[in-house]
Design an enzyme around this catalytic site. Sequence first.
Site, PDB file in Angstrom:
ATOM      1  N   CYS A   1      55.160  -2.560   9.345  1.00  0.00           N
ATOM      2  CA  CYS A   1      55.459  -3.774  10.109  1.00  0.00           C
ATOM      3  C   CYS A   1      55.877  -4.816   9.090  1.00  0.00           C
ATOM      4  O   CYS A   1      55.028  -5.397   8.417  1.00  0.00           O
ATOM      5  CB  CYS A   1      54.232  -4.230  10.899  1.00  0.00           C
ATOM      6  SG  CYS A   1      54.522  -5.799  11.740  1.00  0.00           S
TER       7      CYS A   1
ATOM      8  N   CYS B   1      54.566  -8.573  10.047  1.00  0.00           N
ATOM      9  CA  CYS B   1      53.148  -8.941   9.981  1.00  0.00           C
ATOM     10  C   CYS B   1      52.326  -7.701   9.669  1.00  0.00           C
ATOM     11  O   CYS B   1      52.451  -7.161   8.566  1.00  0.00           O
ATOM     12  CB  CYS B   1      52.687  -9.638  11.255  1.00  0.00           C
ATOM     13  SG  CYS B   1      53.225  -8.858  12.792  1.00  0.00           S
ATOM     14  N   SER B   2      51.510  -7.227  10.607  1.00  0.00           N
ATOM     15  CA  SER B   2      50.687  -6.052  10.300  1.00  0.00           C
ATOM     16  C   SER B   2      50.374  -5.284  11.581  1.00  0.00           C
ATOM     17  O   SER B   2      49.270  -4.792  11.758  1.00  0.00           O
ATOM     18  CB  SER B   2      49.401  -6.473   9.607  1.00  0.00           C
ATOM     19  OG  SER B   2      48.688  -7.383  10.421  1.00  0.00           O
ATOM     20  N   CYS B   3      51.334  -5.170  12.512  1.00  0.00           N
ATOM     21  CA  CYS B   3      51.126  -4.425  13.754  1.00  0.00           C
ATOM     22  C   CYS B   3      50.685  -3.003  13.428  1.00  0.00           C
ATOM     23  O   CYS B   3      51.253  -2.351  12.561  1.00  0.00           O
ATOM     24  CB  CYS B   3      52.414  -4.386  14.570  1.00  0.00           C
ATOM     25  SG  CYS B   3      53.025  -6.023  15.017  1.00  0.00           S
TER      26      CYS B   3
END
Lengths: 211, 89
Positions: free
Chosen positions: A116, A119-121
């Site tokens: 991702c 962000c950090s999905c």
Amino acid sequence: MPHDHADHLSPSGHPYRPDDDHPLSYWQTLEIAVRELLVEKEITTAADIAEQIDAMDARNPTMGAQVVARYWTEPEFATALLADGAKATREMGFDIGPMKLIALPNRPDLHNIVVCTLCSCYPRNLLGLPPDWYKSRAYRSRTVREPRKVLAEFGVTLPESTEVRVHDSTADMRYIVIPNRPARTEGLDQAALAALVTRDSMIGTGIARTP
Amino acid sequence: MHRVKVRTDMPPGHVRTPSYLRGKVGVTERVLGPFPNPENLAYGHSGTPLPLYRVRFTMAEIWGADAETPNDTLEAEIYAHWLEPADAA
């Protein structure tokens, strides 16, 4: 000396982590204020919040591994997972909430890897909390730019004939990689197969273990 | 599969189209949604529901001569209003 702090090193030779004696940030203060108000107004309770944190911490990659083992052994489940990943995993008790899930099966000529960049999905319902490196700027920027070099650093070297396909999880979907089933696992039951499925093999930075 | 081009705009605010894909041409892999537009949701609006496309690009298209392996691919989710038909570009 066990209590000699002069050199700030633990007995194993590592520095002690400093105490976090700094003032709260704006956002920390806001979070505490909102949480205390919700409890005070009896919208939720401190026990409910602790329970939610426990539930979050309890999710872990063995859940995703069960999904992969079923994919390998039950053709009907495999079809259902590819058609609607959120529904198929919800029926196993791994509710992804409002998000959707896409399963990405590897093939001998195709290797999938998930990142991702924004962000950090991460598919937390199947893998738990993401590892720190998944959220690092280095992993997020390099995986779309030089995925084979990143894979090599994880110990995965692929031939040129295998296409690497990077999935940038930019919006509403979450992804789980279905690693290739290792050779010589024909006689294994689902529990034994699931034990071969590592967290990294479901992110795409690894492959399944061989028995 | 349709050939599409990601818009080259660089608007301010909360945008979920990665900048490294802007102006790049790919093919649609599947269509998802509709999902509420995150560019509205981020500012407290309800969000116009929009189709969300999974678009496949080659590494050669994204990185040009610097691509690590030109035939490797990348897929990303791009909202409909960020895409235009590639042939019109």
